[in-house]
Design a protein around this motif. Structure first.
Motif, PDB file in Angstrom:
ATOM      1  N   THR A  29       0.829  -1.208   0.000  1.00 55.14           N
ATOM      2  CA  THR A  29       0.000   0.000   0.000  1.00 55.14           C
ATOM      3  C   THR A  29       0.861   1.256   0.000  1.00 55.14           C
ATOM      4  O   THR A  29       0.617   2.202  -0.761  1.00 55.14           O
ATOM      5  N   ILE A  30       1.874   1.277   0.856  1.00 54.81           N
ATOM      6  CA  ILE A  30       2.756   2.446   0.913  1.00 54.81           C
ATOM      7  C   ILE A  30       3.527   2.585  -0.395  1.00 54.81           C
ATOM      8  O   ILE A  30       3.672   3.692  -0.930  1.00 54.81           O
ATOM      9  N   ALA A  36       2.696   6.509  -7.042  1.00 60.41           N
ATOM     10  CA  ALA A  36       1.799   7.484  -7.661  1.00 60.41           C
ATOM     11  C   ALA A  36       2.407   8.875  -7.675  1.00 60.41           C
ATOM     12  O   ALA A  36       2.096   9.699  -8.544  1.00 60.41           O
ATOM     13  N   LEU A  37       3.286   9.153  -6.719  1.00 55.33           N
ATOM     14  CA  LEU A  37       3.961  10.453  -6.651  1.00 55.33           C
ATOM     15  C   LEU A  37       5.218  10.505  -7.496  1.00 55.33           C
ATOM     16  O   LEU A  37       5.706  11.598  -7.817  1.00 55.33           O
ATOM     17  N   ASP A  43      13.002   8.535  -9.400  1.00 50.29           N
ATOM     18  CA  ASP A  43      12.177   9.357  -8.520  1.00 50.29           C
ATOM     19  C   ASP A  43      11.523   8.518  -7.433  1.00 50.29           C
ATOM     20  O   ASP A  43      11.386   8.963  -6.293  1.00 50.29           O
ATOM     21  N   TYR A  44      11.119   7.304  -7.794  1.00 52.70           N
ATOM     22  CA  TYR A  44      10.517   6.435  -6.785  1.00 52.70           C
ATOM     23  C   TYR A  44      11.536   6.095  -5.695  1.00 52.70           C
ATOM     24  O   TYR A  44      11.221   6.164  -4.506  1.00 52.70           O
ATOM     25  N   GLU A  96       8.766  -2.507  -5.757  1.00 52.92           N
ATOM     26  CA  GLU A  96       8.615  -1.923  -7.090  1.00 52.92           C
ATOM     27  C   GLU A  96       9.680  -2.426  -8.059  1.00 52.92           C
ATOM     28  O   GLU A  96       9.966  -1.782  -9.073  1.00 52.92           O
ATOM     29  N   GLY A  97      10.273  -3.569  -7.751  1.00 55.63           N
ATOM     30  CA  GLY A  97      11.198  -4.210  -8.677  1.00 55.63           C
ATOM     31  C   GLY A  97      12.573  -3.589  -8.748  1.00 55.63           C
ATOM     32  O   GLY A  97      13.312  -3.816  -9.727  1.00 55.63           O
ATOM     33  N   ILE A  98      12.965  -2.823  -7.738  1.00 53.80           N
ATOM     34  CA  ILE A  98      14.278  -2.186  -7.721  1.00 53.80           C
ATOM     35  C   ILE A  98      15.202  -2.995  -6.813  1.00 53.80           C
ATOM     36  O   ILE A  98      14.922  -3.137  -5.618  1.00 53.80           O
TER      37      ILE A  98
END
Length: 200
Positions: A29-30, A36-37, A43-44, A96-98
């Protein structure tokens, strides 16, 4: 410092485990809210770093006696020492796959006494050929001024070799078992006994 991946399998730096539980609903969720930002990977990663550094107080700075170690607990309770915060940041990045891993410094008091292990992260962003260390420990005005920087390190603590301090170039895919055991066994921060040796 050229960083060395400890795991031969790159997938190890995306793994979900007990400490880096990035499949947990709260972590997801976080991560989705942060994504989204910040739609691109750079940037993520910067946004996730800032989130952990600035919204999860270091328990010593906050006077919080609780000891956390699992990423979802760190994010849910909003507290943790450097190691716990590094688990939380790794979870948000991996969600996020990083690829994200763990690095360690052996730090001391100003007189060289009481060595202790400090934990931070390394990240490998798309298109880059090398890992970058980032330290989301949390800033202390006038003392610590860490920042997200891929090319010029902005870590919480510079290593002072003259005091016996040292750091390892190894990027670990998971926290060392003896470190996790220390965190899990501590009833509170006052009775937390961290290892002092750099993991191999």
């Amino acid at each position: 410092m050229e960083l060395i991946a400890a795991a031969a399998d790159p997938a190890a730096y995306l793994a979900d485990d007990d400490a880096v539980d990035h499949r947990h609903p709260l972590v997801r969720t976080i991560a989705a809210r942060l994504r989204a930002l910040a739609p691109d990977a750079y940037d993520y990663a910067k946004t996730a770093y800032g989130f952990v550094r600035d919204t999860v107080p270091h328990s010593a700075d906050a006077g919080d006696p609780r000891v956390t170690w699992r990423a979802s607990d760190v994010l849910g309770r909003r507290t943790g020492i450097c190691h716990a915060k590094s688990h939380a940041l790794a979870a948000l990045l991996r969600a996020e796959g990083i690829p994200a891993g763990f690095c360690y410094q052996r730090l001391t008091e100003d007189d060289g006494s009481e060595p202790v292990l400090h934990g931070l992260n390394a990240v490998l962003l798309p298109g880059r050929t090398h890992w970058s260390r980032i330290d989301a420990r949390g800033n202390i005005p006038g003392v610590v001024d860490a920042a997200f920087s891929l090319d010029e390190e902005r870590l919480a603590w510079p290593v002072r070799p003259e005091l016996g301090e040292a750091e390892s170039p190894v990027v670990h895919a998971a926290p060392p078992p003896h470190l996790l055991a220390a965190l899990q066994a501590a009833p509170d921060r006052a009775r937390l006994v961290l290892p002092a040796d750099l993991p191999s």
